[in-house]
Write an enzyme that holds these catalytic residues in place. Structure first.
Site, mmCIF file in Angstrom:
data_model
loop_
_atom_site.group_PDB
_atom_site.id
_atom_site.type_symbol
_atom_site.label_atom_id
_atom_site.label_comp_id
_atom_site.label_asym_id
_atom_site.label_seq_id
_atom_site.Cartn_x
_atom_site.Cartn_y
_atom_site.Cartn_z
ATOM 1 N N ASP A 143 0.448 -3.961 55.876
ATOM 2 C CA ASP A 143 1.488 -4.794 55.260
ATOM 3 C C ASP A 143 1.980 -5.902 56.178
ATOM 4 O OD1 ASP A 143 1.355 -3.213 53.035
ATOM 5 O OD2 ASP A 143 3.128 -2.017 53.515
ATOM 6 N N LYS A 144 2.439 -6.985 55.577
ATOM 7 C CA LYS A 144 2.964 -8.116 56.341
ATOM 8 C C LYS A 144 4.102 -7.672 57.245
ATOM 9 C CE LYS A 144 4.749 -12.818 55.781
ATOM 10 N NZ LYS A 144 5.048 -13.909 54.817
#
Length: 333
Positions: A143-144
Protein backbone atom coordinates in the site's frame (compact mmCIF):
# COMPACT_ATOMS: atom_id res chain seq x y z
CA UNK A 1 -16.85 -38.41 -40.89
CA UNK A 2 -15.49 -40.66 -38.14
CA UNK A 3 -13.10 -39.44 -35.46
CA UNK A 4 -10.11 -41.30 -36.92
CA UNK A 5 -10.61 -39.52 -40.25
CA UNK A 6 -10.72 -36.13 -38.55
CA UNK A 7 -7.56 -36.90 -36.59
CA UNK A 8 -5.84 -38.02 -39.78
CA UNK A 9 -6.73 -34.77 -41.54
CA UNK A 10 -5.47 -32.76 -38.55
CA UNK A 11 -2.15 -34.60 -38.54
CA UNK A 12 -1.84 -34.14 -42.29
CA UNK A 13 -2.58 -30.40 -42.02
CA UNK A 14 -0.09 -30.02 -39.21
CA UNK A 15 2.59 -31.82 -41.21
CA UNK A 16 1.94 -29.57 -44.21
CA UNK A 17 2.07 -26.50 -41.96
CA UNK A 18 5.41 -27.39 -40.44
CA UNK A 19 6.85 -28.48 -43.79
CA UNK A 20 5.94 -25.05 -45.18
CA UNK A 21 7.47 -23.33 -42.14
CA UNK A 22 10.67 -25.33 -42.64
CA UNK A 23 10.89 -24.42 -46.33
CA UNK A 24 10.31 -20.69 -45.70
CA UNK A 25 12.44 -20.27 -42.57
CA UNK A 26 15.12 -22.88 -43.22
CA UNK A 27 14.55 -24.63 -39.88
CA UNK A 28 12.02 -26.96 -38.41
CA UNK A 29 9.55 -25.70 -35.82
CA UNK A 30 9.08 -27.74 -32.63
CA UNK A 31 5.71 -29.34 -32.03
CA UNK A 32 4.09 -29.72 -28.65
CA UNK A 33 3.51 -33.17 -27.19
CA UNK A 34 -0.23 -32.72 -27.64
CA UNK A 35 0.32 -31.60 -31.22
CA UNK A 36 2.31 -34.74 -31.96
CA UNK A 37 -0.29 -36.94 -30.31
CA UNK A 38 -3.50 -35.37 -31.57
CA UNK A 39 -2.42 -33.23 -34.49
CA UNK A 40 -3.16 -29.94 -32.72
CA UNK A 41 -1.25 -26.87 -33.88
CA UNK A 42 0.36 -25.23 -30.85
CA UNK A 43 3.44 -23.22 -31.68
CA UNK A 44 4.96 -20.13 -30.15
CA UNK A 45 4.20 -18.63 -26.74
CA UNK A 46 1.02 -16.97 -25.51
CA UNK A 47 1.19 -13.21 -25.79
CA UNK A 48 0.56 -12.56 -22.07
CA UNK A 49 3.27 -15.03 -21.06
CA UNK A 50 5.65 -13.54 -23.64
CA UNK A 51 5.23 -10.05 -22.17
CA UNK A 52 5.57 -11.38 -18.63
CA UNK A 53 8.80 -13.22 -19.40
CA UNK A 54 10.10 -10.18 -21.28
CA UNK A 55 9.77 -8.16 -18.08
CA UNK A 56 7.17 -5.80 -19.53
CA UNK A 57 4.30 -6.52 -17.15
CA UNK A 58 2.46 -9.32 -15.37
CA UNK A 59 0.15 -11.67 -17.26
CA UNK A 60 -2.88 -10.06 -15.68
CA UNK A 61 -1.74 -6.61 -16.73
CA UNK A 62 -1.02 -7.96 -20.22
CA UNK A 63 -4.59 -9.28 -20.46
CA UNK A 64 -5.89 -5.86 -19.43
CA UNK A 65 -3.73 -4.14 -22.05
CA UNK A 66 -4.92 -6.61 -24.69
CA UNK A 67 -8.52 -5.61 -23.95
CA UNK A 68 -7.53 -1.97 -24.43
CA UNK A 69 -5.79 -2.70 -27.75
CA UNK A 70 -2.36 -1.55 -26.52
CA UNK A 71 -0.46 -4.59 -27.85
CA UNK A 72 0.43 -5.50 -31.43
CA UNK A 73 2.03 -8.53 -33.03
CA UNK A 74 3.58 -7.09 -36.16
CA UNK A 75 0.99 -4.71 -37.61
CA UNK A 76 -2.00 -6.56 -36.16
CA UNK A 77 -3.73 -5.65 -32.89
CA UNK A 78 -3.23 -8.66 -30.60
CA UNK A 79 -6.08 -10.45 -28.85
CA UNK A 80 -6.22 -12.68 -25.78
CA UNK A 81 -4.97 -16.16 -26.60
CA UNK A 82 -2.75 -15.03 -29.47
CA UNK A 83 0.68 -16.67 -29.73
CA UNK A 84 3.99 -15.07 -30.60
CA UNK A 85 5.94 -17.08 -33.20
CA UNK A 86 9.71 -17.02 -33.70
CA UNK A 87 10.76 -13.95 -35.66
CA UNK A 88 7.61 -11.94 -34.89
CA UNK A 89 7.95 -8.45 -33.39
CA UNK A 90 5.72 -7.49 -30.48
CA UNK A 91 4.85 -3.86 -29.67
CA UNK A 92 3.66 -2.69 -26.26
CA UNK A 93 2.02 0.74 -26.27
CA UNK A 94 3.72 1.44 -29.60
CA UNK A 95 7.23 0.46 -28.47
CA UNK A 96 9.02 -2.72 -29.65
CA UNK A 97 9.49 -5.37 -26.96
CA UNK A 98 12.94 -6.88 -26.49
CA UNK A 99 13.20 -9.89 -24.20
CA UNK A 100 15.64 -9.28 -21.36
CA UNK A 101 18.10 -12.15 -21.06
CA UNK A 102 19.57 -11.13 -17.69
CA UNK A 103 17.52 -12.24 -14.69
CA UNK A 104 17.03 -9.33 -12.29
CA UNK A 105 15.66 -9.57 -8.75
CA UNK A 106 15.87 -6.52 -6.48
CA UNK A 107 14.97 -6.15 -2.82
CA UNK A 108 13.68 -2.62 -2.28
CA UNK A 109 12.92 -0.74 0.95
CA UNK A 110 9.82 1.12 -0.21
CA UNK A 111 9.07 4.34 1.66
CA UNK A 112 5.59 5.55 2.55
CA UNK A 113 4.03 7.57 -0.28
CA UNK A 114 5.39 5.52 -3.21
CA UNK A 115 2.86 3.57 -5.31
CA UNK A 116 3.60 0.02 -6.49
CA UNK A 117 2.68 0.47 -10.12
CA UNK A 118 4.40 0.80 -13.49
CA UNK A 119 1.76 3.30 -14.62
CA UNK A 120 3.66 6.42 -15.66
CA UNK A 121 0.62 8.63 -15.13
CA UNK A 122 1.02 8.01 -11.39
CA UNK A 123 3.66 10.61 -10.47
CA UNK A 124 4.77 8.68 -7.38
CA UNK A 125 5.15 5.31 -9.12
CA UNK A 126 7.92 2.95 -8.02
CA UNK A 127 9.61 2.92 -11.45
CA UNK A 128 10.23 6.67 -11.48
CA UNK A 129 11.32 6.54 -7.85
CA UNK A 130 13.99 3.85 -8.35
CA UNK A 131 15.26 5.03 -11.76
CA UNK A 132 16.63 1.55 -12.43
CA UNK A 133 18.30 1.38 -15.87
CA UNK A 134 16.51 -1.80 -17.01
CA UNK A 135 12.84 -2.71 -17.32
CA UNK A 136 11.51 -4.24 -14.08
CA UNK A 137 8.20 -4.33 -12.24
CA UNK A 138 7.02 -5.05 -8.68
CA UNK A 139 6.15 -8.50 -7.36
CA UNK A 140 2.77 -7.82 -5.79
CA UNK A 141 1.80 -4.62 -4.06
CA UNK A 142 2.50 -2.72 -0.87
CA UNK A 143 0.00 0.00 0.00
CA UNK A 144 0.97 3.62 -0.60
CA UNK A 145 0.73 4.24 3.15
CA UNK A 146 2.84 1.17 3.98
CA UNK A 147 6.61 0.72 3.87
CA UNK A 148 9.14 -2.06 3.82
CA UNK A 149 10.23 -4.95 1.65
CA UNK A 150 9.19 -4.90 -2.01
CA UNK A 151 10.61 -7.22 -4.66
CA UNK A 152 11.21 -5.97 -8.21
CA UNK A 153 12.06 -8.24 -11.13
CA UNK A 154 11.90 -8.89 -14.86
CA UNK A 155 10.96 -12.55 -14.37
CA UNK A 156 7.25 -13.14 -14.90
CA UNK A 157 7.28 -16.76 -13.70
CA UNK A 158 8.91 -15.63 -10.45
CA UNK A 159 6.12 -13.11 -9.85
CA UNK A 160 3.38 -15.70 -10.29
CA UNK A 161 5.10 -18.31 -8.11
CA UNK A 162 5.61 -15.91 -5.21
CA UNK A 163 2.22 -14.18 -5.39
CA UNK A 164 -0.05 -17.16 -6.06
CA UNK A 165 -2.02 -17.67 -2.85
CA UNK A 166 -2.19 -21.44 -3.32
CA UNK A 167 1.58 -21.69 -2.93
CA UNK A 168 1.26 -20.61 0.73
CA UNK A 169 4.42 -18.47 0.79
CA UNK A 170 4.94 -16.42 3.96
CA UNK A 171 5.00 -12.63 4.17
CA UNK A 172 5.84 -11.03 7.51
CA UNK A 173 4.73 -7.58 8.73
CA UNK A 174 5.26 -5.37 11.78
CA UNK A 175 2.10 -3.40 12.57
CA UNK A 176 1.44 -0.50 14.94
CA UNK A 177 -2.17 0.31 15.88
CA UNK A 178 -3.82 3.23 17.64
CA UNK A 179 -4.70 1.50 20.91
CA UNK A 180 -3.30 -1.27 23.15
CA UNK A 181 -3.20 -4.78 21.70
CA UNK A 182 -5.25 -7.26 23.73
CA UNK A 183 -5.15 -11.10 23.85
CA UNK A 184 -8.69 -11.16 22.41
CA UNK A 185 -7.58 -9.04 19.45
CA UNK A 186 -4.59 -11.30 18.77
CA UNK A 187 -6.73 -14.45 18.90
CA UNK A 188 -9.29 -12.90 16.59
CA UNK A 189 -6.67 -11.84 14.04
CA UNK A 190 -5.05 -15.29 14.08
CA UNK A 191 -8.26 -17.27 13.80
CA UNK A 192 -9.52 -15.91 10.47
CA UNK A 193 -11.41 -12.66 9.95
CA UNK A 194 -14.55 -12.27 7.78
CA UNK A 195 -14.12 -9.40 5.32
CA UNK A 196 -17.60 -8.73 3.97
CA UNK A 197 -16.41 -6.16 1.42
CA UNK A 198 -14.20 -8.82 -0.21
CA UNK A 199 -16.65 -11.67 0.44
CA UNK A 200 -13.91 -13.74 2.07
CA UNK A 201 -12.68 -15.08 5.40
CA UNK A 202 -8.93 -14.68 5.82
CA UNK A 203 -6.75 -17.71 6.38
CA UNK A 204 -5.59 -18.53 9.87
CA UNK A 205 -2.22 -16.90 10.49
CA UNK A 206 0.46 -16.36 13.12
CA UNK A 207 0.23 -13.23 15.26
CA UNK A 208 2.60 -12.18 18.05
CA UNK A 209 2.53 -9.18 20.35
CA UNK A 210 5.73 -7.11 20.26
CA UNK A 211 4.77 -4.04 22.29
CA UNK A 212 1.83 -2.21 23.82
CA UNK A 213 0.47 -1.19 20.40
CA UNK A 214 2.69 -3.27 18.09
CA UNK A 215 2.40 -6.83 16.79
CA UNK A 216 3.93 -9.15 14.21
CA UNK A 217 1.70 -10.96 11.69
CA UNK A 218 2.69 -13.63 9.13
CA UNK A 219 0.31 -14.11 6.20
CA UNK A 220 0.14 -16.54 3.29
CA UNK A 221 -2.34 -14.34 1.43
CA UNK A 222 -2.21 -10.98 -0.28
CA UNK A 223 -5.74 -9.63 -0.26
CA UNK A 224 -6.34 -5.96 -0.95
CA UNK A 225 -5.48 -3.94 2.19
CA UNK A 226 -5.80 -7.20 4.12
CA UNK A 227 -4.15 -6.27 7.43
CA UNK A 228 -5.85 -2.88 7.60
CA UNK A 229 -9.25 -4.46 6.89
CA UNK A 230 -8.63 -7.19 9.49
CA UNK A 231 -7.78 -4.59 12.12
CA UNK A 232 -10.81 -2.47 11.23
CA UNK A 233 -13.05 -5.48 11.86
CA UNK A 234 -11.96 -5.35 15.52
CA UNK A 235 -12.20 -1.52 15.69
CA UNK A 236 -8.43 -1.05 15.46
CA UNK A 237 -6.81 1.51 13.18
CA UNK A 238 -3.38 0.88 11.66
CA UNK A 239 -0.92 3.68 12.36
CA UNK A 240 2.14 2.11 10.69
CA UNK A 241 2.59 -1.03 8.61
CA UNK A 242 5.98 -2.38 7.51
CA UNK A 243 6.74 -5.57 5.59
CA UNK A 244 9.99 -7.12 6.80
CA UNK A 245 10.11 -10.51 5.07
CA UNK A 246 8.95 -12.43 2.00
CA UNK A 247 9.80 -16.15 2.28
CA UNK A 248 13.57 -16.31 2.97
CA UNK A 249 14.23 -12.69 1.94
CA UNK A 250 14.53 -10.25 4.85
CA UNK A 251 14.56 -6.46 4.83
CA UNK A 252 17.21 -6.28 7.55
CA UNK A 253 18.85 -2.87 7.99
CA UNK A 254 18.49 -1.80 4.34
CA UNK A 255 18.08 1.98 4.29
CA UNK A 256 14.68 3.40 3.33
CA UNK A 257 14.49 4.26 -0.38
CA UNK A 258 17.41 2.03 -1.41
CA UNK A 259 17.66 -1.44 -2.94
CA UNK A 260 20.04 -4.36 -3.27
CA UNK A 261 20.29 -7.23 -5.74
CA UNK A 262 19.28 -10.75 -4.76
CA UNK A 263 22.11 -13.03 -5.87
CA UNK A 264 24.21 -16.03 -4.84
CA UNK A 265 23.03 -18.31 -2.00
CA UNK A 266 20.06 -16.05 -1.21
CA UNK A 267 18.70 -16.35 -4.77
CA UNK A 268 19.51 -20.07 -4.88
CA UNK A 269 17.50 -20.65 -1.68
CA UNK A 270 14.57 -18.65 -3.07
CA UNK A 271 14.59 -20.69 -6.29
CA UNK A 272 14.72 -23.90 -4.25
CA UNK A 273 11.67 -22.85 -2.22
CA UNK A 274 9.84 -21.99 -5.46
CA UNK A 275 10.82 -25.20 -7.21
CA UNK A 276 7.46 -26.93 -6.70
CA UNK A 277 5.32 -23.78 -6.73
CA UNK A 278 2.77 -23.23 -9.45
CA UNK A 279 3.31 -20.22 -11.70
CA UNK A 280 -0.28 -20.10 -12.93
CA UNK A 281 -1.46 -16.46 -12.84
CA UNK A 282 -4.04 -16.77 -10.08
CA UNK A 283 -5.19 -13.69 -8.20
CA UNK A 284 -4.11 -13.51 -4.55
CA UNK A 285 -6.53 -15.05 -2.09
CA UNK A 286 -8.47 -16.90 -4.78
CA UNK A 287 -8.61 -20.19 -2.95
CA UNK A 288 -9.84 -18.64 0.29
CA UNK A 289 -12.42 -16.60 -1.59
CA UNK A 290 -13.59 -19.68 -3.49
CA UNK A 291 -13.99 -21.70 -0.30
CA UNK A 292 -15.82 -18.93 1.52
CA UNK A 293 -18.16 -18.24 -1.40
CA UNK A 294 -18.93 -21.94 -1.67
CA UNK A 295 -19.75 -22.07 2.05
CA UNK A 296 -21.99 -19.03 1.73
CA UNK A 297 -23.65 -20.52 -1.33
CA UNK A 298 -24.38 -23.76 0.53
CA UNK A 299 -25.75 -21.80 3.49
CA UNK A 300 -27.99 -19.76 1.21
CA UNK A 301 -29.26 -22.89 -0.54
CA UNK A 302 -29.98 -24.51 2.83
CA UNK A 303 -31.74 -21.37 4.03
CA UNK A 304 -33.71 -21.09 0.81
CA UNK A 305 -34.64 -24.77 1.03
CA UNK A 306 -35.84 -24.33 4.60
CA UNK A 307 -37.90 -21.30 3.64
CA UNK A 308 -39.34 -23.20 0.69
CA UNK A 309 -40.36 -26.14 2.89
CA UNK A 310 -41.96 -23.75 5.37
CA UNK A 311 -43.94 -22.07 2.58
CA UNK A 312 -45.05 -25.45 1.23
CA UNK A 313 -46.11 -26.56 4.69
CA UNK A 314 -47.97 -23.29 5.24
CA UNK A 315 -49.67 -23.54 1.84
CA UNK A 316 -50.62 -27.15 2.56
CA UNK A 317 -52.22 -26.17 5.87
CA UNK A 318 -54.14 -23.32 4.25
CA UNK A 319 -55.39 -25.74 1.55
CA UNK A 320 -56.68 -28.19 4.14
CA UNK A 321 -58.51 -25.39 6.01
CA UNK A 322 -60.10 -24.22 2.75
CA UNK A 323 -61.33 -27.74 1.88
CA UNK A 324 -62.79 -28.23 5.37
CA UNK A 325 -64.62 -24.90 5.04
CA UNK A 326 -66.10 -25.91 1.67
CA UNK A 327 -67.20 -29.29 3.03
CA UNK A 328 -69.03 -27.65 5.96
CA UNK A 329 -70.72 -25.17 3.63
CA UNK A 330 -71.84 -27.96 1.28
CA UNK A 331 -72.99 -30.07 4.19
CA UNK A 332 -70.62 -32.90 3.43
CA UNK A 333 -67.79 -34.47 5.35
Amino acid sequence: MVKSDIKGICVQKESEYYDNRKRTSGQACPRSEEGQRYGILEEGIRINKYLSEAGVCSRREADRRLELGHIRIGERIAERGDRVLPGQQVYFCGKPVQKEEEAIVLLVHKPVGIVCTTERREKDNIINFLQYPKRIYPIGRLDKNSSGLLLMTNQGALVNKIMRAGNMHEKEYIVTVHKPVTPEFLRGMAGGVPLAELDVVTRKCRVEKLGTRTFRIILTQGLNRQIRRMCEYFQYRVVALKRVRIMNLELGDLEVGTYREITGPELAELEKKLQHSSNAPVSPGEQAEKGYKQERGNAREKQAGGQGNAREKQAGGQGQQWRKGRQKKDGTR
